[in-house]
Design a protein around this motif. Structure first.
Motif, PDB file in Angstrom:
ATOM      1  N   ILE A 134       0.292   5.206   0.576  1.00 36.63           N
ATOM      2  CA  ILE A 134      -0.697   6.178   1.029  1.00 36.63           C
ATOM      3  C   ILE A 134      -0.049   7.560   1.045  1.00 36.63           C
ATOM      4  N   PRO A 183      -3.929   5.862  -9.018  1.00 36.51           N
ATOM      5  CA  PRO A 183      -4.603   5.776  -7.713  1.00 36.51           C
ATOM      6  C   PRO A 183      -5.799   4.841  -7.746  1.00 36.51           C
ATOM      7  N   GLU A 184      -5.888   4.009  -6.720  1.00 39.45           N
ATOM      8  CA  GLU A 184      -7.025   3.100  -6.583  1.00 39.45           C
ATOM      9  C   GLU A 184      -8.219   3.812  -5.969  1.00 39.45           C
ATOM     10  N   ASN A 185      -7.925   4.841  -5.163  1.00 38.43           N
ATOM     11  CA  ASN A 185      -9.001   5.639  -4.583  1.00 38.43           C
ATOM     12  C   ASN A 185      -8.451   6.995  -4.164  1.00 38.43           C
ATOM     13  N   TYR A 206       0.852  -1.191   0.000  1.00 36.93           N
ATOM     14  CA  TYR A 206       0.000   0.000   0.000  1.00 36.93           C
ATOM     15  C   TYR A 206       0.889   1.243   0.000  1.00 36.93           C
ATOM     16  N   TRP A 230     -16.057   5.400  -6.093  1.00 35.02           N
ATOM     17  CA  TRP A 230     -15.470   6.541  -5.389  1.00 35.02           C
ATOM     18  C   TRP A 230     -16.563   7.392  -4.754  1.00 35.02           C
ATOM     19  N   VAL A 259      -3.384   5.230  -2.703  1.00 37.06           N
ATOM     20  CA  VAL A 259      -4.530   5.999  -2.226  1.00 37.06           C
ATOM     21  C   VAL A 259      -4.058   7.403  -1.872  1.00 37.06           C
ATOM     22  N   LYS A 263      -1.505  -0.777  -4.029  1.00 33.33           N
ATOM     23  CA  LYS A 263      -2.724   0.031  -3.900  1.00 33.33           C
ATOM     24  C   LYS A 263      -2.305   1.448  -3.516  1.00 33.33           C
ATOM     25  N   TYR A 271     -13.284   3.578   4.068  1.00 33.33           N
ATOM     26  CA  TYR A 271     -12.965   4.987   4.332  1.00 33.33           C
ATOM     27  C   TYR A 271     -14.092   5.719   5.067  1.00 33.33           C
TER      28      TYR A 271
END
Length: 699
Positions: A9, A315-317, A7, A213, A287, A285, A440
């Motif tokens: 972030i 970006p995944e989210n 991940y 999203w 984010v 991932k 989230y």
């Protein structure tokens, strides 16, 4: 769902031109930290990337205002910002800077590859030029008269008096903020990224591929793409920033929104030699945690850059939050209407988790939300103290009093339905918190933590072990029931440390200290376990996790807010009272002398505004219903550029009550409200300094 092996972030890079406030924390840094702490507890391979954005116009404007160099500015505020995040437990793996050499190298190489691949357009355009300083000017360096409200010191991108968004070409008599010199337009060349070429990619990847999203993110992106993307300049004329790596680009730097997101990549390079694993492998991932004002840059421009360059994950989210207001008003750094993080840490030492709790509880996840000091007090006193802290303190006190300070054994043979219900609540709590965090929904997850603690209080109240031990004889007869109750309460206490750790890390460590367990217990695999504290183990004495916030503390903070804003507005008004050349703006010409009899003709009454609404197709007018004691009058007032309808309801005003009625926009106005204009051009009410009865005469 795809399986991710690592991940990455990121949290938005704040401009290093001032400290951070609670709006910044609530917007992206706290939710990012909560998510990262949860991933670490699950033993995921995760890197949390942050840093300061140290280029761009805001930096140079701050330097000019403070009379120092841009480097002085970023050095000062990088430390303040970094310390604030550290104090609040924002656990970056690296907190870097875009002035670091590795970032300059990375951003330059990124631009050069795109240039070599023929992905930019070159365009010449006329832009404003300061002949005295021999520089092209960014919008914020251009001032002039606002065409909307007449403010003589409006900026080239916005008028701060009326709030209108502007372009330099809309200003009347534009001039340089650096020299006050009149401006000329000169041709300048820049490199543009043709975003329209990436519309098919963005529609497939974003609009078709990421309908999960958040609505605010997806909706804003869809609107931009549906309206058609345009070429956007990726370079600027400036001496501060990353120099454009081309031979014919003297005096040009990379656009800050091209340079800044590449800072995530360069910071990862600083952090680990394996940076490419996190940026270039499909099982990563990525984010981005941001505020809503950065959505377009992180969801359209940066992904288009990554796609154009090639080799990078997307970006995944991007779980962007809305804005946090303060005491019912928009946070404003220029008016000092903000709660600064460094001040909070000084005023509330060792209470970082209280602010983390309140900001998460009121996080603007789907719409703008409000922080107030009264709500801060209520949530602390009624939730952290009365529910969470109360359960753990009662458990520890009773364990020491009724079980000799040691973890009692659990007697399976007398387990009952109440015990089973608490065990089920612990298991369900883990499941609910995990699901909310994965999606989230941080407010929802934190509410579930409190719900589990609430179940503990309910269980303790039903079991009432203190009643079972009212006498030594009763306690001896009921010791097994007492043991079972407090054994489960201690296991729940340990589980609450695990559940709360992503949100309240300082508190989780305090609980571990009391229970004499190592921090390893906070791993998520232990959540829901009923074997977290060992039978017969001696525990430390209880200590209060939270303390009440008193009324006086709240009053002090609210008073400080208003004092700071008053000082900031006074300073701003004083500055606005001078023309650009430094001369004091002349006061209004005095009017001709009148006789007392002329003044005596005026009937001035105190009125209270009961209702207010905007007048259709009239930007400056509000329609008011004013109570003057004997009657209620409709008054049309030209104050809409200075006040919203909601702001004036309940205000007491001075009304000219015997003015002949006059029709305005088809509405008969039955009087005139007296207003004053300060040096900054802001209207203020002329009203009594204490409430009086509506209809009172002003003499």
């Amino acid at each position: 769902m795809a399986k991710f092996n690592r991940y990455l972030i990121t949290a938005a890079l704040p401009y290093a031109n001032g400290p951070v406030h609670i709006g910044h924390l609530a917007g992206c840094y706290l939710p990012a930290d909560i998510y990262v702490r949860y991933l670490r507890a699950k033993k995921a391979d995760v890197k949390f990337i942050g840093g300061t954005d140290e280029h761009g116009v805001p930096i140079t404007i701050t330097a000019m205002r403070e009379g120092v160099t841009p480097q002085d500015v970023v050095d000062k505020y990088h430390k303040i910002i970094s310390d604030s995040f550290s104090d609040m437990g924002i656990s970056f793996d690296i907190f870097s800077r875009t002035t670091n050499p590795v970032h300059h190298e990375t951003a330059s190489a990124f631009f050069k590859k795109m240039y070599d691949d023929g992905l930019f357009e070159e365009h010449e355009s006329e832009q404003y030029f300061d002949t005295a300083n021999n520089v092209f000017l960014a919008d914020r360096y251009i001032i002039g008269t606002c065409p909307n409200c007449g403010n003589p010191n409006a900026y080239g991108d916005q008028c701060e008096r009326c709030g209108t968004t502007l372009s330099p070409d809309e200003l009347i008599n534009p001039r340089s903020a650096l020299s006050d010199a009149p401006l000329v337009k000169k041709l300048t060349k820049h490199w543009y990224m043709p975003l329209q070429n990436y519309e098919p990619f963005l529609k497939e990847w974003l609009l078709d591929g990421h309908k999960e999203w958040k609505n605010n993110v997806y909706g804003q992106c869809k609107s931009w793409i549906d309206n058609g993307l345009q070429s956007r300049a990726m370079t600027r004329d400036s001496n501060w920033g990353i120099k454009v790596p081309l031979p014919d680009a003297e005096g040009k730097v990379l656009y800050v929104w091209f340079d800044a997101p590449i800072g995530y990549i360069s910071a990862t390079k600083e952090l680990t030699p394996d940076w490419a694993d996190y940026w270039c492998k499909d099982d990563t991932k990525l984010v981005h945690f941001i505020g809503k004002d950065n959505i377009v840059f992180h969801c359209i421009i940066f992904p288009a850059m990554l796609k154009a360059h090639g080799n990078f994950v997307l970006p995944e989210n991007v779980p962007a939050n809305e804005f946090l207001n303060l005491e019912g008003e928009k946070i404003s750094t220029s008016r000092n209407w903000a709660v600064w993080v460094d001040d909070y840490v000084k005023d509330f030492p060792d209470q970082q988790d209280v602010l983390r709790y309140v900001l998460c509880s009121t996080a603007p996840e789907t719409k703008d939300n409000d922080f107030s000091w009264k709500d801060f007090q209520d949530r602390n006193n009624n939730e952290l103290v009365a529910i969470f802290g109360n359960f753990i303190n009662r458990t520890m006190v009773l364990m020491h009093k009724l079980c000799g300070g040691k973890v009692p054994v659990f007697h399976q043979e007398i387990k009952d339905a109440t015990d089973d219900a608490l065990i089920a609540a612990i298991q369900q709590g883990r499941k609910n918190i995990e699901e909310s965090l994965e999606n989230y929904r941080f407010r929802e997850a934190l509410a579930e933590v409190i719900n589990v603690a609430r179940e503990g209080n309910k269980y303790l109240q039903e079991k009432a072990p203190w009643l079972l031990a009212k006498t030594p004889e009763l306690q001896a007869a009921n010791q097994q029931a007492i043991d079972n109750c407090l054994h489960l309460c201690l296991q729940l206490t340990a589980n609450l440390a695990i559940f709360a750790n992503p949100f309240l890390p300082f508190t989780a460590k305090k609980i571990c200290h009391m229970l004499k367990v190592v921090d390893r217990i906070l791993d998520w695999e232990n959540a829901g376990s009923l074997k977290l504290v060992s039978v017969g183990y001696s525990l430390r004495p209880p200590e209060l996790l939270f303390k009440k916030v008193e009324d006086e503390e709240v009053a002090t903070q609210v008073a400080r807010l208003h004092e700071r804003r008053a000082k900031a507005e006074a300073a701003k008004a004083a500055a606005a009272g001078h023309t650009a050349s430094g001369e004091v703006k002349p006061a209004a010409e005095p009017k001709a002398t009148i006789e007392f009899e002329d003044f005596a003709k005026l009937d001035l009454r105190v009125g209270t505004i009961l209702e207010a609404e905007k007048v259709a197709k009239a930007d400056k007018l509000l329609k008011l219903l004013v109570d003057i004691g004997t009657e209620k009058r409709t008054v049309v007032s030209g104050i809409a550029l200075h006040f919203t309808p909601e702001e004036v309801i309940g205000k007491q005003v001075t009304l000219v009550a015997n003015l002949a009625p006059r029709k305005m926009r088809g509405i008969e106005s039955q009087g005139m409200i007296l207003m004053a204009e300060n040096a900054a051009g802001k209207l203020v009410f002329v009203n009594p300094d204490a409430a009086v009865d509506a209809g009172s005469e002003v003499r």
